[in-house]
Scaffold this active site. Sequence first.
Site, PDB file in Angstrom:
ATOM      1  N   LYS A 129      47.968  28.662  48.941  1.00  0.00           N
ATOM      2  CA  LYS A 129      48.855  29.708  48.420  1.00  0.00           C
ATOM      3  C   LYS A 129      50.321  29.349  48.586  1.00  0.00           C
ATOM      4  O   LYS A 129      51.147  29.695  47.747  1.00  0.00           O
ATOM      5  CB  LYS A 129      48.561  31.046  49.109  1.00  0.00           C
ATOM      6  CG  LYS A 129      47.267  31.682  48.623  1.00  0.00           C
ATOM      7  CD  LYS A 129      47.129  33.101  49.114  1.00  0.00           C
ATOM      8  CE  LYS A 129      45.781  33.673  48.721  1.00  0.00           C
ATOM      9  NZ  LYS A 129      45.461  34.914  49.397  1.00  0.00           N
ATOM     10  N   LYS A 225      37.866  27.610  41.205  1.00  0.00           N
ATOM     11  CA  LYS A 225      37.320  28.926  41.525  1.00  0.00           C
ATOM     12  C   LYS A 225      37.812  29.964  40.515  1.00  0.00           C
ATOM     13  O   LYS A 225      38.960  29.889  40.077  1.00  0.00           O
ATOM     14  CB  LYS A 225      37.818  29.290  42.929  1.00  0.00           C
ATOM     15  CG  LYS A 225      37.111  30.431  43.591  1.00  0.00           C
ATOM     16  CD  LYS A 225      37.663  30.672  44.994  1.00  0.00           C
ATOM     17  CE  LYS A 225      39.102  31.165  44.934  1.00  0.00           C
ATOM     18  NZ  LYS A 225      39.626  31.632  46.226  1.00  0.00           N
ATOM     19  N   LYS A 228      42.116  35.579  40.268  1.00  0.00           N
ATOM     20  CA  LYS A 228      43.048  36.489  39.604  1.00  0.00           C
ATOM     21  C   LYS A 228      44.300  35.771  39.161  1.00  0.00           C
ATOM     22  O   LYS A 228      44.987  36.205  38.247  1.00  0.00           O
ATOM     23  CB  LYS A 228      43.520  37.572  40.610  1.00  0.00           C
ATOM     24  CG  LYS A 228      42.454  38.495  41.119  1.00  0.00           C
ATOM     25  CD  LYS A 228      42.983  39.317  42.309  1.00  0.00           C
ATOM     26  CE  LYS A 228      41.836  40.042  43.000  1.00  0.00           C
ATOM     27  NZ  LYS A 228      42.200  40.682  44.260  1.00  0.00           N
TER      28      LYS A 228
END
Length: 362
Positions: A129, A225, A228
Amino acid sequence: MSYEPQLEMAEPKLVPGITQRVFSGIQPTGNLHLGNYLGAIVKFVALQATHECVYCVVDEHAITAQHVQPELPQQIREVTAAFLAAGIDPAKHIVFNQSRVHQHAELAWVFNCIARLGWLNRMTQFKDKAGKDRENASLGLYAYPSLMAADILLYRATHVPVGEDQKQHLELTRDIATKFNNDFGGRIADLGLGVGETNGYFPLPEPIIQGPATRVMSLRDGAKKMSKSDPSDYSRINLNDDGDTIAQKLRKAKTDPEPLPSEEKGLEGRPEAENLVGIYAALAGSSKAAVLGDFGGGQFSAFKQALTDLAVEKLGPIGKRMKELTADPAYIDSVLRDGAERATAIAAPIMNDVKDIVGFLR
Ligand code: TYM
């Protein structure tokens, strides 16, 4: 076809005498997708039959990556609506948003002082992230797993249904619980707060990561993966997509030129095929082997059509119910308020124990 996932669960270790309790959370950071549904929500629903469950919309986690989020109230309501639409019963179990129960942040602080920098440095989700610009990531993003440990241990939860991407965070939670139990072992015993043979205060929670879809992959790239944050909406099926959109996304889903294999071993090295077969199996409440028994040897076109029918049958009613529920924010808010009161009733005495154990005067 009714969905009856087979959830075999390991017994929680360390504190065998403690009440079994399920806790899990989802971030209100955008549309929920099929990965969230199959990796987490379906299990949340199933566990209601056997366990006391606490399900949390983790709004404090939601500001770790982006702290200014004008859509946050709406997104908290959307995740709540998804919980209810999928079949979570807020009268029998607890549904609430994290920031309403201030003990989450309080316990997270104690855990920040227990978790070691070296442990946090190993967290792969932080690395993903934060990306290249680590110096510019928030302190909250770095401490995120410590808050997650607090979420779980604040209820002395024993089981945590999650997708595979949360496994490392669950390991950290167990490390924090172990260190707390060890470091404060004397105080815990003096206060008579230990449970089970080892006299620990916190149980070591078991992740529940099983079934054919613990890691749902992008429809555009079987190596990535489903998430969102993927810029392409065609990479995922959102829980509020309508039937036509679901059909279109599955039609465009990446595949390979070979027919489907008849056995699971034949899926090796074919990530897109494996992903679609796993999605079908999870939606049907069956296994990849059984799906290949039915579709093996056939072309993708027929399989995709069957998958579309199944996905629309299973997800259509959820999307419709979510729309009805989000049209009634007052009802959603009342569910969250009531849930927070009941969550506090469990969390407050546990936080008080922690304060006594640590030595804070209260
Ligand atoms: P979050 O909000 O990213 O995802 C919510 C749940 O969905 C699962 N999931 C997936 N499962 C399978 N395939 C996928 N592609 C996929 N994408 C997401 C996640 O594993 C998760 O179970 N840190 C957590 C939220 C959290 C939490 C907690 C969870 C905060 N506190 C305490 C459990 C217990 C997260 O970011 O999930």
